[in-house]
Design a protein around this motif. Structure first.
Motif, mmCIF file in Angstrom:
data_model
loop_
_atom_site.group_PDB
_atom_site.id
_atom_site.type_symbol
_atom_site.label_atom_id
_atom_site.label_comp_id
_atom_site.label_asym_id
_atom_site.label_seq_id
_atom_site.Cartn_x
_atom_site.Cartn_y
_atom_site.Cartn_z
ATOM 1 N N LEU A 408 1.114 0.321 4.188
ATOM 2 C CA LEU A 408 2.220 1.178 3.775
ATOM 3 C C LEU A 408 3.274 0.422 2.974
ATOM 4 C CD1 LEU A 408 2.735 3.263 7.044
ATOM 5 C CD2 LEU A 408 1.682 4.033 4.913
ATOM 6 N N GLY A 409 3.075 -0.869 2.771
ATOM 7 C CA GLY A 409 4.039 -1.659 2.015
ATOM 8 C C GLY A 409 5.341 -1.879 2.753
ATOM 9 N N LEU A 410 5.289 -1.929 4.083
ATOM 10 C CA LEU A 410 6.497 -2.112 4.887
ATOM 11 C C LEU A 410 6.657 -3.592 5.231
ATOM 12 C CD1 LEU A 410 6.118 0.891 7.368
ATOM 13 C CD2 LEU A 410 7.508 0.784 5.295
ATOM 14 N N PRO A 411 7.770 -4.219 4.841
ATOM 15 C CA PRO A 411 7.974 -5.642 5.136
ATOM 16 C C PRO A 411 8.296 -5.879 6.611
ATOM 17 C CG PRO A 411 9.901 -4.727 4.046
ATOM 18 C CD PRO A 411 8.863 -3.648 4.031
ATOM 19 N N ASN A 412 8.204 -7.126 7.012
ATOM 20 C CA ASN A 412 8.513 -7.541 8.381
ATOM 21 C C ASN A 412 10.024 -7.630 8.558
ATOM 22 O OD1 ASN A 412 8.830 -8.809 10.848
ATOM 23 N ND2 ASN A 412 7.141 -10.237 10.532
ATOM 24 N N LEU A 413 10.583 -6.743 9.388
ATOM 25 C CA LEU A 413 12.027 -6.728 9.611
ATOM 26 C C LEU A 413 12.458 -7.750 10.649
ATOM 27 C CD1 LEU A 413 12.767 -2.873 9.697
ATOM 28 C CD2 LEU A 413 12.775 -4.423 7.732
#
Length: 485
Positions: A408-413
């Motif tokens: 989903l193209g979600l970076p590591n927060l």
């Protein structure tokens, strides 16, 4: 639903008609949605990932409104069409192309739009993002008021959030785009009104002829809206707000089975998102711009238990929430959702369960309850735009832990913004760009978008460009021949 029976003499002709109707029901095609097989649509997701820099850098409220009609399921899988995609609160400005991408200057208008001229079967087609205000080259760009940059300016201190819309024949020899906008008090994020905006449609292009090119009284106008919102009162915890979804059954362009009406859906807010409920009204195309002429569903049903609408205009205060096939009020809906007609004339309701806003626990890397995109359909025996609706089918569970999701193209927060978590909400179907099934042998694919945001003290959404923008998935459905739905 409540059932109402009447006793009457059944003639031979009437009996034959009843038998034929029963046989037709037994032989009708059914449509069902699969709980597996959903895939991320990279081409659609990337349309909202790589616009120009500087430029549009993310938003939510991703409705798609075909500007020439043609909203029927599968209508524009292979044939291009101009659609307007809406954007709610939007970042417009600059970003650094590092990893993860970060913003370094922006204005945060309450709304933007984008125009897409293409089809659903490939990445072909141009996408033009639009806002107002000073150009980037002006040194004062970053000092503008958010309302100056918004595509739809308020001028009254309120913010406009976009809702759904449709093209109608207004009865004067032409067509209108009728679109709904929630009027929001920024300090409290309360919806204080609903604007019904109309635009006289014509040949669309990205520069000289499209919605909201001008301001109210210019290229678009605001109609009466006194019956599209109801303030909180005793008995429920939030306002009723209309315009969350539109289904047009007035033309062959939009409907498989038309009935001459346009249906407007809304929601009732609640402090607990799991208690949100949904309402529906219908109007003639020539009356859609005037909410005082809408006909809200009040709970009435015919002898079969199928919901029926009043023949004359009524008040939003008389509206009754939509129900399931057991007669229970549907709860846990959303502020944004979709309703579409299936090829067999039945209907599908698409939403994020519980609005998805209370999905994850701050400070944890793993989801406590992944956001669920669900579909409800009407049954073969009962078919109305008001339901009753079958049980929710989970077609996609959004895996969005704070550690990220590559697909989903979600970076590591957890490394860049520890303590922040992802929030998923605002699922909406885009039937015109979806793939129709091929008989009973090949599944169809319904294109659905959802919004991504973050919650936490580190404000990841404001800093990371890859958080706050829509994602798209295709969920699978199929046809079963000669079987009740």
């Amino acid at each position: 639903m409540f059932r109402k029976y009447s006793h009457a003499l059944v003639t031979t002709g009437a009996l034959l008609g009843m038998l034929c109707a029963a046989e037709e029901a037994r032989a009708a095609d059914a449509y069902r949605f699969k709980t597996t097989g959903a895939v991320v649509d990279g081409s659609w997701t990337n349309r909202f990932k790589y616009p120009a820099n500087p430029g549009w850098q993310g938003s939510d409220s991703t409705y798609s409104i075909p500007l020439s009609g043609f909203r029927k399921l599968g209508q524009n899988w292979t044939s291009p069409v101009w659609s307007m995609f809406t954007g709610g609160d939007t970042f417009v400005g600059w970003l650094n192309n590092d990893t993860p991408r970060t913003r370094w200057g922006y204005v945060f208008p309450g709304n933007t739009i984008s125009l897409f001229n293409g089809q659903g079967s490939s990445a072909s087609g141009a996408h033009y993002f639009k806002w107002k205000g000073l150009p980037f080259s002006d040194s004062q760009f970053l000092y503008q008021d958010r309302d100056d940059v918004a595509m739809v300016r308020g001028g009254d201190g309120w913010v406009r959030w976009p809702a759904d819309g449709t093209i109608v024949n207004h009865g004067f020899g032409g067509t209108w785009l009728v679109q709904f906008w929630s009027v929001v008090q920024p300090s409290a994020l309360d919806i204080v009104d609903v604007d019904v905006a109309t635009w006289g449609t014509g040949p669309v292009n990205a520069s000289t002829n499209h919605p909201y090119l001008g301001n109210a009284g210019g290229s678009w106008n605001i109609g009466p809206t006194t019956n599209a919102r109801l303030a909180p009162s005793t008995g429920y915890t939030g306002p009723r707000v209309m315009g969350a979804a539109i289904m047009n059954l007035a033309t062959d362009f939009d409907a498989f089975v038309k009935d001459g009406f346009v249906y407007v859906y809304g929601f009732q807010a609640a402090a607990d998102a799991s208690k949100k409920r949904a309402f529906v009204a219908r109007a003639l195309p020539t009356e859609l711009h005037d909410s005082t002429k809408w006909r809200y569903w009040t709970g009435a049903v015919d002898a079969t238990g199928t919901p029926t609408f009043p023949s004359t205009a009524n008040s939003i205060s008389a509206a009754v929430p939509m129900k399931d096939t057991s007669g229970n009020v549907i709860q846990g809906l959303a502020s944004e959702y979709s309703v579409l007609q299936l090829p067999n004339g039945h209907f599908a309701l698409v939403y994020t369960e519980g609005d998805g806003l209370a999905t994850y626990t701050p400070g944890t890397a793993l989801p406590t309850n992944p956001a669920k995109i669900v579909v409800r359909t009407t049954t073969q025996a009962k078919r109305s735009p008001a339901g009753p609706w079958g049980p929710p089918v989970i077609v996609y569970s959004v895996n969005a832990p704070a550690t990220g999701n590559t697909a989903l193209g979600l970076p590591n927060l957890t490394t860049s913004h520890p303590g922040d978590v992802y929030q998923i909400y605002g699922s909406k179907a885009h039937p015109q760009y979806s793939k129709r099934e091929a008989g009973t042998s090949t599944d169809g694919e319904l294109l659905i978008s959802f919004n991504v945001n973050s919650f936490g003290l580190k404000n990841a959404s404001f800093n990371l460009a890859d958080v706050y923008r829509p994602r798209f998935v295709r969920v699978r459905y199929y046809k079963v021949a000669n079987q009740n739905q």
